[in-house]
Write a protein that holds these residues in place. Structure first.
Motif, short mmCIF file in Angstrom:
data_model
loop_
_atom_site.label_atom_id
_atom_site.label_comp_id
_atom_site.label_asym_id
_atom_site.label_seq_id
_atom_site.Cartn_x
_atom_site.Cartn_y
_atom_site.Cartn_z
N UNK A 92 0.84 -1.20 0.00
CA UNK A 92 0.00 0.00 0.00
C UNK A 92 0.88 1.25 0.00
N UNK A 93 0.45 2.25 -0.77
CA UNK A 93 1.16 3.54 -0.80
C UNK A 93 0.14 4.66 -0.90
N UNK A 113 -0.49 4.99 7.81
CA UNK A 113 -0.19 4.25 9.02
C UNK A 113 -1.33 3.33 9.41
N UNK A 114 -2.55 3.85 9.35
CA UNK A 114 -3.71 3.03 9.72
C UNK A 114 -3.95 1.92 8.69
N UNK A 115 -3.72 2.21 7.43
CA UNK A 115 -3.89 1.18 6.40
C UNK A 115 -2.95 0.00 6.64
N UNK A 116 -1.72 0.29 6.96
CA UNK A 116 -0.74 -0.77 7.20
C UNK A 116 -1.09 -1.55 8.47
N UNK A 117 -1.48 -0.84 9.51
CA UNK A 117 -1.83 -1.50 10.77
C UNK A 117 -3.03 -2.42 10.60
N UNK A 118 -4.06 -1.96 9.90
CA UNK A 118 -5.29 -2.74 9.79
C UNK A 118 -5.22 -3.85 8.75
N UNK A 119 -4.43 -3.67 7.69
CA UNK A 119 -4.39 -4.68 6.63
C UNK A 119 -3.18 -5.60 6.72
N UNK A 121 -0.50 -5.31 5.16
CA UNK A 121 0.19 -5.38 3.88
C UNK A 121 1.50 -4.59 3.94
N UNK A 122 2.34 -4.80 2.94
CA UNK A 122 3.63 -4.13 2.87
C UNK A 122 3.47 -2.62 2.82
N UNK A 123 4.31 -1.91 3.56
CA UNK A 123 4.27 -0.45 3.60
C UNK A 123 5.18 0.11 2.51
N UNK A 124 4.58 0.64 1.45
CA UNK A 124 5.34 1.23 0.35
C UNK A 124 5.58 2.73 0.56
N UNK A 125 5.04 3.26 1.65
CA UNK A 125 5.35 4.63 2.04
C UNK A 125 4.51 5.73 1.41
#
Length: 230
Positions: A92-93, A113-119, A121-125
């Motif tokens: 996700x980015x 930040x919330x997308x990465x925490x909840x899903x 998935x890889x943090x693309x920044x």
């Protein structure tokens, strides 16, 4: 607080689909709908859609509508892709305009930040781009890419209501934090006027009933005896 949610592309947009035929708009519209429902649980929030289920709305029409309505924030919701076949690109980015506007960057960081925490998935920044919806809007604007349609695992997630709701929740959490939104307080149900009776004993022997009644009255209770014939 006026917010415009933009479900990226449309049903008839060419090329925007997974290798097995899922269109990007099938995903983005559902995330937008879930996000709208949650945002409307906050005080003084009005939510608009830039997209339509009946036609592909041109980008210029979308940004013009946002500018004319003078919304405070514009969030464009998308799904990413790499090539046209299944591959391992994923994650996700979130994008802001190339000038890196301060408020947009702060909002993007919170949402990402919330997308990465909840899903998980890889943090693309956080990235920048000269996308139309970021360039032509006169308000804070971000664009989120919630995974890759060309990643078989992530495309499968996008088809699930659970993942769609997680993406929506993450977007709303970021917006709520950035703008200090306050949730509406539910009013308690109106109390119905009436009497509530408490029965403290049932006896076959009248003397026993009279004895308990006497004790209750001596303790300050308004006790009385009723009789029901079998």
């Amino acid at each position: 607080m006026k917010i415009m949610l933009d479900a990226g592309h449309g049903y008839n947009t060419t090329g925007k689909r997974s290798p097995d035929g899922m269109r990007e708009y099938e995903f983005s519209r559902k995330v937008a709908a879930f996000a709208k429902n949650v945002l409307e649980t906050y005080e003084n929030v009005t939510v608009y859609f830039a997209h339509s289920d009946t036609l592909d709305v041109p980008l210029t029409n979308r940004t013009n509508a946002a500018n004319n309505l003078k919304v405070n924030a514009y969030v464009s919701i998308h799904a990413n892709a790499y090539g046209e076949t299944w591959n391992d690109a994923g994650g996700i980015e979130t994008y802001t305009y190339t000038s890196k506007p301060k408020e947009a960057t702060e909002l993007a960081q919170k949402v990402q930040s919330h997308l990465i925490t909840l899903t998980s998935l890889r943090n693309r920044g956080i990235k920048t781009a000269n996308f139309h919806v970021l360039r032509e809007t006169k308000m804070t604007a971000i664009l989120v890419e919630c995974g890759f349609m060309t990643n078989q695992k992530e495309a499968g997630l996008m088809r699930t209501e659970d993942f769609q709701k997680k993406c929506a929740e993450a977007i709303v959490k970021g917006i709520a934090e950035q703008y200090h939104l306050v949730e509406k307080v539910s009013k308690p149900p109106a109390q119905i006027s009436g009497l509530y009776k408490v029965q403290v004993g049932v006896f076959q022997d009248l003397a026993n009933a009279e004895e308990l009644t006497k004790k209750l009255k001596s303790s300050g209770f308004d006790a009385f005896i009723t009789f029901e014939q079998k």
